[in-house]
Design a protein around this motif. Structure first.
Motif, PDB file in Angstrom:
ATOM      1  N   SER A 464       0.574  -0.884  -0.011  1.00 46.75           N
ATOM      2  CA  SER A 464       0.012   0.222   0.047  1.00 46.75           C
ATOM      3  C   SER A 464       0.837   1.470   0.015  1.00 46.75           C
ATOM      4  CB  SER A 464      -1.071   0.010   1.082  1.00 46.75           C
ATOM      5  OG  SER A 464      -0.920   1.407   1.373  1.00 46.75           O
ATOM      6  N   VAL A 465       0.839   2.016  -0.880  1.00 45.81           N
ATOM      7  CA  VAL A 465       1.126   3.064  -1.274  1.00 45.81           C
ATOM      8  C   VAL A 465       1.415   4.494   0.087  1.00 45.81           C
ATOM      9  CG1 VAL A 465       2.264   5.467  -2.452  1.00 45.81           C
ATOM     10  CG2 VAL A 465       1.431   3.098  -3.666  1.00 45.81           C
ATOM     11  N   PRO A 466      -0.052   4.488   0.573  1.00 47.36           N
ATOM     12  CA  PRO A 466       0.035   5.365   1.635  1.00 47.36           C
ATOM     13  C   PRO A 466       0.646   4.726   2.523  1.00 47.36           C
ATOM     14  CG  PRO A 466      -2.035   5.005   0.698  1.00 47.36           C
ATOM     15  CD  PRO A 466      -1.656   4.223   0.299  1.00 47.36           C
ATOM     16  N   VAL A 467       1.092   3.781   3.007  1.00 45.85           N
ATOM     17  CA  VAL A 467       1.306   2.851   4.133  1.00 45.85           C
ATOM     18  C   VAL A 467       2.801   3.838   4.564  1.00 45.85           C
ATOM     19  CG1 VAL A 467       1.574   0.943   5.449  1.00 45.85           C
ATOM     20  CG2 VAL A 467      -0.965   1.167   4.613  1.00 45.85           C
ATOM     21  N   ALA A 529       0.785   4.514  12.763  1.00 48.88           N
ATOM     22  CA  ALA A 529      -0.412   3.652  13.200  1.00 48.88           C
ATOM     23  C   ALA A 529      -1.686   3.613  12.614  1.00 48.88           C
ATOM     24  CB  ALA A 529      -0.947   3.703  14.724  1.00 48.88           C
ATOM     25  N   ILE A 530      -2.182   4.909  12.381  1.00 52.57           N
ATOM     26  CA  ILE A 530      -2.874   5.173  10.983  1.00 52.57           C
ATOM     27  C   ILE A 530      -3.133   4.671  10.133  1.00 52.57           C
ATOM     28  CG2 ILE A 530      -4.938   6.630  10.454  1.00 52.57           C
ATOM     29  CD1 ILE A 530      -4.279   8.399  13.116  1.00 52.57           C
ATOM     30  N   SER A 534      -5.400   1.434   8.464  1.00 50.02           N
ATOM     31  CA  SER A 534      -6.811   1.940   7.421  1.00 50.02           C
ATOM     32  C   SER A 534      -6.167   0.397   5.884  1.00 50.02           C
ATOM     33  CB  SER A 534      -6.989   2.756   7.347  1.00 50.02           C
ATOM     34  OG  SER A 534      -5.732   4.472   7.119  1.00 50.02           O
ATOM     35  N   GLY A 535      -4.723   0.538   6.070  1.00 49.48           N
ATOM     36  CA  GLY A 535      -3.838   0.518   4.298  1.00 49.48           C
ATOM     37  C   GLY A 535      -3.745  -0.766   4.692  1.00 49.48           C
TER      38      GLY A 535
END
Lengths: 676, 391, 200
Positions: A464-467, A529-530, A534-535
């Motif tokens: 996951s790119v955002p993670v 953690a967020i 979610s990712g």
């Protein structure tokens, strides 16, 4: 009797607030500030506020159902702890708590006033006006001591009278506490913490308004209120954190933040207050951003009122009564007065709020602070827009629309990344004018560490790119701060101090700076953690018959069977599920997701069961129990969930450490010049 | 290791790690969305119609799981994303869509923050950077501001020393800044601000006294009224329960046991309605001893007609018809509204004293009551026939 | 970010702008007082009732609304946990009795509830012989009708089209008026709100 005494306390507090505001404003105007004249009404206000709160609690614990509030929010079988919590869990009670807290803040402010201090006297007057509003609410439209005149047949009260002298008709039992409140004690704890935060921002607001009014728009109001802003910010942080934790542990939808209006209402003042805390540093350190700071403080306070209005007036979601009380309109008027009065005064004093252009270069710590303020303000604006736009669209176009998670996530993710980047770079950039090499030298180890963490995540099959970006930036922030800290410790150690002593001394030397850095560490942890929760979370709906098992992610769940039991204040229906490793033989925990049913409440409250682990949380939420003997539940696996709670605690801790910073001792100088 | 070498090492490490991350994140094969993933994505974009802001994917309620099941069914049934979204819009209106549209009103949502960002960047970039020494008296509107400015420049100079010592600044920049700060310090030292005209000193002590007196007087008046009326209107002993109201029939007492009522009576000895209700229960159950105990407590406080009649009836049943008659007559003298005293009167006169003629009048009165329950009416009629025959 | 505002220019504009924002939001908020934000205009009016098969609550077999075409149909969504449903129950039972024999059908859909408590509810508050009590399996009927909470009542005309809807407890007079209007072919109020819609 209780009602009469309680209402009397409220009226006394109202009177004291009125006298305080009158005396405070008059003294500020004339310059003849007499501490004694102010401290008397402040003391009365505090004592009457506390007394009103305790009378309400007394009425509740003694089951005085002749008082409508008691009859409609508690019952005889409510456990004691929730009886106490009911004192502030519903609208009128929450306003009583609010008033008491405000009384406390007023007291602490007035206690420190010295004779001749016009600014503080003016601020006390403004706080008195705010107190007049809240106690006025209690004395009129939100009277918690209303007498029940029409008891319902079974339990609770249908009609009431304001007068404490009305003939009381007590129902034999009350309606019982809100099941969500009874389901978890956190529901009783987190709103008061938020309130402390909300109420606390009255202090900087009052000082800012008084400074504008008295044309004392220097840095003094900022110095005096620095501590109060930080305290309020810490409480707001803890309140939001506990709210998220409650949502996660209790609500069972497998999340902690839904971007719903209540949550946004708490987040908005937090964001603007965070911007204020940063820009206040710039003014204190460099004498810049004077006007901007006043704007931020007025906005923060207005947003706390807006938040209260949105959550308490029923304009955004149903508060489950078809005819609503007049609290909503009253709060709306108050909000209007705060905004128009605050910004109107600001505009009228435009000639004294400008600060001289002291910025030496944008490539400096000041420049990063400006970027930080731009980002935080933009964040707050976006959240506000998303929360309010549906109302505008409905009012002007007539169609009901929703702005939900997809929008907020899409806006919050890039803003958060930019903020993390600023958090990593800003604190090591020199003031005034930064040499490129210096900054590069200071951030490159952190960059390597962050990218290393990101690469490790990628190698560990995170796609996951955002993670991955969150991990890189989080690692960057943590490593940069730690490197900076260690270098300082080593430097202090060279002077012959032990490691521990040096570690403490560095922080003690600049608690303001290092407190902020500790908060940044916490936020970096929370951001990771967020992102992971979610990712790269795993979620799966599972339907099993007794004895069946199923592998979910790295775990195996086996349905053992249903159970029912009666607990002190509720009856519980649930299922037992054995959680095992993926081999389905190594047991980890027997989990019990369940439905709790409360007396006097028709609806059951679903409660999940969570196993918190070092690597991830396993979260089971019961969805249905069929008569055929099968059970359906949702299994969630949230990686690194505990980072969020730890990060939140560290963030608040950082704020508390920053509180230790002593105030600059220039008050005496100002006073001397005032007296002269 | 020289400065340059370490710089190259860092650069190399950063480029290498960045390459690992970027290559790792390039999708190798086009990801195929499973049905479950698709259903979850669709459910995430739809608002649970009655939960506060949660999506269907997150809604814990029963209807939430039903909706999830239906979406899974629709996905399995081959409906396209748009068809599914349209279906829910057709049922629940546009407000089920969590994601605002890109056009129309949604445009405001996406555009305004971007505009604000641009405006903010322009404002930051356009911030006036110190050009030279501060012109004296430029924006110093008050003595306060002057103090602040003087202190700030002193702090600037001190900090500048530290920064130069730490090598944070270019020597050239440092010298330039120092010159600017020193010029500013000198300019500020020369600035003098006229003290503002004093606007205080008006005598407001009289107004203060008057207002204080008004508040005190008003408060005292309010307090007196509160105390007086409270003490008068509310039954004594009501500190806790506020007194249970007199027309108790509005309340449903059927679930309250006799023991609970006894407790209530004990804690509120003066509450006549509760005591009457308790006594009536004992009376109906035939526990005359307990009933008379409560009735006598009532009669000690008030000559209540119901208590008088029932006690009289019990006395008659116990053999003392004379005293019984006296009490029932006293009850009827107080009010003729209650039905039972008439019945008692007729019975006591007829059975206790053999006075059949005297029993006719009260029985006639009862027969005239239209709302009399049928069972009771037939009893009355029966007795009436009997006494008329006897007289 | 803020340059020092000049007294005449920016300050005035800021005040005017903020004043406008306050007025707009004040009006928007004030317009929402005393309205239930959960209430929405229903898009269902004028559309055919969804074709869902609903199993009977107390007997075998299924009810399909299409089978009732030709009759005027009252579809009432209820549950044992819904307090508004208790308020309106008597009105519904009485109306069902009053219209027995004329071509009006009453359907009570047990929504978001299990059979057991539903039957218990009827035992406690009474049932009408001319009322078809059915279950809403998987909430399909509820979703099809766009139910937002309980109690909610829909009126179908003889062609099976939804012509009216009542959100919240319905009263006897409202039932009679609406049914009579449909019987003689008059237009009925599409949406009436009488109280809160409850959700579990």
């Amino acid at each position: 009797m209780i009602a009469a005494v309680g209402l009397l306390c409220v009226l006394i507090a109202l009177g004291a607030a009125g006298i305080l505001s009158w005396r405070g404003l008059a003294a500020a105007r004339s310059g003849e500030v007499n501490r004694k004249l102010l401290i008397q009404p402040a003391a009365v206000l505090l004592i009457a506020g506390i007394a009103a709160f305790f009378w309400l609690e007394l009425a509740i614990v003694s089951h005085d159902f002749s008082i409508k509030y008691v009859a409609n929010t508690t019952s005889r079988d409510t456990p004691f702890i929730f009886l106490l919590a009911s004192g502030w869990a519903a609208l009128e009670g929450s306003i009583v708590l609010w008033g008491m807290l405000l009384g406390g803040f007023v007291w602490f402010v007035v206690r420190r006033i010295r004779d001749g201090d016009r600014l503080a006297a003016g601020a006390a007057g403004i706080m008195g006006l705010v107190a007049v509003f809240w106690f006025g609410l209690m004395a009129t439209v939100a009277n918690p001591f209303e007498i029940c005149t029409a008891p319902a047949v079974d339990a609770g009260c249908n009609g009431s009278s304001w007068s404490p002298l009305a003939a009381a008709m007590a129902p034999l039992d009350g309606r019982g506490a809100n099941p969500l409140l009874q389901n978890h004690i956190l529901m009783a704890v987190h709103p008061p913490l938020l309130y402390v935060g909300y109420v606390g921002f009255t202090v900087p607001f009052a000082f800012a308004i008084a400074a504008l009014w008295l044309r004392q728009t220097g840095s003094r109001w900022l110095e005096v209120t620095h501590r109060w802003s930080l305290i309020s910010w810490v409480f707001l942080t803890v309140g939001i954190l506990l709210g998220a934790w409650w949502s996660y542990e209790v609500l069972g939808w497998g999340g902690y933040w839904a971007w719903d209006p209540v949550e946004n209402a708490a987040l908005l003042p937090w964001l603007v207050a965070t911007a204020f805390i940063h820009s206040a540093v710039v003014q204190r350190k460099r004498g810049m951003l004077q006007a901007w700071n006043i704007v931020l403080v007025i906005s923060t306070f207005a947003l706390t009122v807006l938040g209260t209005f949105l959550t308490r007036s029923g304009v955004i979601f149903s508060v489950h009564s078809f005819t609503q009380s007049a609290v909503g309109p009253a709060l709306l008027w108050f909000l209007g007065i705060v905004v128009v009065g605050g910004f109107g005064l600001f505009a009228a004093r435009a000639d004294v709020v400008g600060s001289s252009p002291r910025l030496d270069s944008l490539a400096s710590r000041e420049g990063v602070f400006l970027a930080n303020n731009l980002l935080l303000t933009l964040f707050a604006f976006t959240v506000l827009l998303g929360t309010m736009l549906p109302l505008l669209v409905e009012a002007f176009a007539g169609n009901q629309v929703t702005v939900g998670r997809p929008f907020f996530d899409r806006a919050a993710i890039p803003l958060s990344f930019a903020l993390l980047l600023a958090m990593g770079i800003g604190p090591v950039v020199p003031y005034r004018s930064a040499r490129g090499e210096i900054v590069w030298e200071r951030i490159r180890p952190g960059l390597v560490f962050g990218l290393g963490a990101g690469a490790l995540a990628v190698v560990g099959a995170v796609r996951s790119v955002p993670v991955v970006i969150a991990v890189i930036l989080g690692g960057f922030v943590v490593a940069t701060i730690m490197r900076h800290y260690l270098m300082r410790v080593v430097a202090v150690r060279r002077t012959g101090v032990g490691w521990l002593g040096a570690a403490g001394r560095v922080i003690n030397h600049e608690p303001s700076y290092w407190g902020g850095q500790i908060s940044h560490l916490g936020l970096a942890l929370a951001a990771v953690a967020i992102a992971t929760s979610s990712g790269i979370a795993v979620r799966q709906s599972v339907t099993l018959a007794a004895g069946e098992s199923m592998v979910v992610d790295e775990y195996c769940v086996e349905y053992l069977g249903p159970f029912t039991r009666v607990e002190a204040n509720r009856s519980v229906t649930g299922v037992e599920v054995a959680l095992m490793r993926a081999d389905c033989s190594t047991p980890l925990k027997v989990m019990q997701p369940r439905l709790n049913r409360y007396p006097h409440a028709d609806q059951a409250v679903a409660t999940p069961d969570v196993r918190t682990g070092f690597v991830d949380d396993v979260y089971l939420s019961l969805s249905s129990l069929t008569s055929g003997g099968t059970v359906s539940f949702d299994v969630f696996v949230f990686p690194l969930m505990w980072f969020l709670w730890l990060g939140g605690i560290v963030t608040a801790l950082g704020g508390s450490i920053a509180l230790r910073a002593g105030r600059r001792t220039r008050e005496s100088a100002v006073e001397l010049s005032n007296v002269a | 290791m020289s400065r340059r070498t370490s710089n190259y090492l860092y650069m190399g490490a950063i480029v290498a790690l960045l390459a690992v991350v970027v290559i790792g994140l390039i999708p190798r094969e086009a990801a195929v969305e499973t049905d479950a993933e698709r259903a979850h994505r669709i459910a995430s974009g739809l608002r649970c119609p009655f939960c506060s802001g949660e999506s269907i994917a997150e809604a814990p309620s029963g209807i939430g799981s039903d909706l999830r099941a239906l979406i899974a069914e629709q996905v399995a049934g081959g409906m396209s994303d748009d068809e599914i979204f349209d279906y829910y819009v057709s049922v629940y209106t546009e407000r089920v869509l969590l994601s605002p549209p890109l056009l129309g009103w949604g445009l405001i949502l996406w555009l305004l923050p971007v505009l604000l960002l641009v405006a903010g960047i322009l404002a930051v970039l356009g911030r006036r950077v110190r050009a030279g020494p501060l012109p004296s008296g430029a924006v110093l509107a008050s003595r306060d501001a002057l103090e602040d400015a003087r202190e700030a420049v002193a702090m600037d100079l001190a900090d500048l020393d530290m920064q130069e010592a730490a090598g944070e600044l270019d020597p050239a920049t440092g010298a330039q800044l120092r010159a600017a700060y020193e010029a500013e310090r000198d300019a500020l030292a020369a600035t003098v601000i006229e003290p503002a005209a004093d606007d205080g000193g008006r005598n407001r002590s009289r107004g203060r006294t008057v207002a204080g007196a008004v508040v005190l007087f008003g408060g005292a008046l309010l307090l007196t009224v509160l105390v007086v009326v409270t003490v008068r209107d509310r039954a004594p002993g009501d500190l806790i329960t506020g007194g249970i109201a007199s027309d108790a029939q509005q309340l449903d007492f059927s679930t309250i046991s006799n023991e609970e009522l006894e407790e209530t009576v004990a804690s509120h000895p003066d509450s006549i309605p509760i005591r009457l209700m308790l006594a009536a229960r004992y009376f109906t159950d035939g526990d005359y001893a307990a009933a008379s105990e409560q009735y006598i407590e009532v009669l000690n406080r008030e000559r209540h007609p119901e208590a008088l009649a029932n006690v009289g009836w019990m006395l008659h049943l116990g053999g003392d018809s004379a005293s019984g008659l006296q009490l029932v007559e006293e009850s009827l003298a107080l009010t003729g509204e209650l039905a039972l005293p008439h019945w008692y009167l007729a019975n006591i006169r007829y059975h206790g004293f053999g006075d059949a003629a005297g029993a006719v009048a009260p029985l006639d009165t009862l027969m005239a009551v239209e709302t009399l329950p049928e069972v009771f009416r037939s009893l009355v009629a029966e007795l009436l026939a009997e006494v008329e025959a006897a007289s | 970010m803020t340059t020092p505002p000049q007294r005449s220019g920016l300050g005035t504009w800021v005040t005017v702008g903020i004043g406008l924002v306050v007025i707009v939001f004040g009006a928007v908020f004030a317009g929402r007082f005393n309205r239930d934000p959960d209430m929405v205009a229903s898009p269902m009016i004028g559309r055919p009732a969804p074709a869902v098969a609903m199993p009977y609550l107390e007997k075998d077999g299924e009810l399909v609304l299409a089978d009732l075409q030709g009759d005027i149909v009252v579809v009432n969504f209820w549950a044992s946990w819904c307090t508004g449903c208790r308020t309106e129950h008597e009105a519904l039972v009485t109306a069902a009795g009053a219209y027995a024999g004329s071509d009006v059908s009453f359907v009570g859909v047990l929504h978001q509830d299990r059979a057991q408590p539903g039957i218990g509810f009827l035992d406690e508050f009474g049932r009408s012989a001319s009322f078809a009590y059915v279950m809403d399996e998987g909430s399909k009927a509820g979703i099809g009708f766009g139910v937002l909470g309980l109690p909610q009542t829909f009126f179908l005309d003889r062609s099976g089209t939804i012509v009216g809807q009542v959100n919240g407890p319905i009263s006897f007079s409202m039932l009679v008026n609406t049914l009579d209007a449909i019987l003689v072919g008059r237009r009925v109020d599409p949406v009436t709100e009488t109280g809160d819609l409850e959700n579990r």
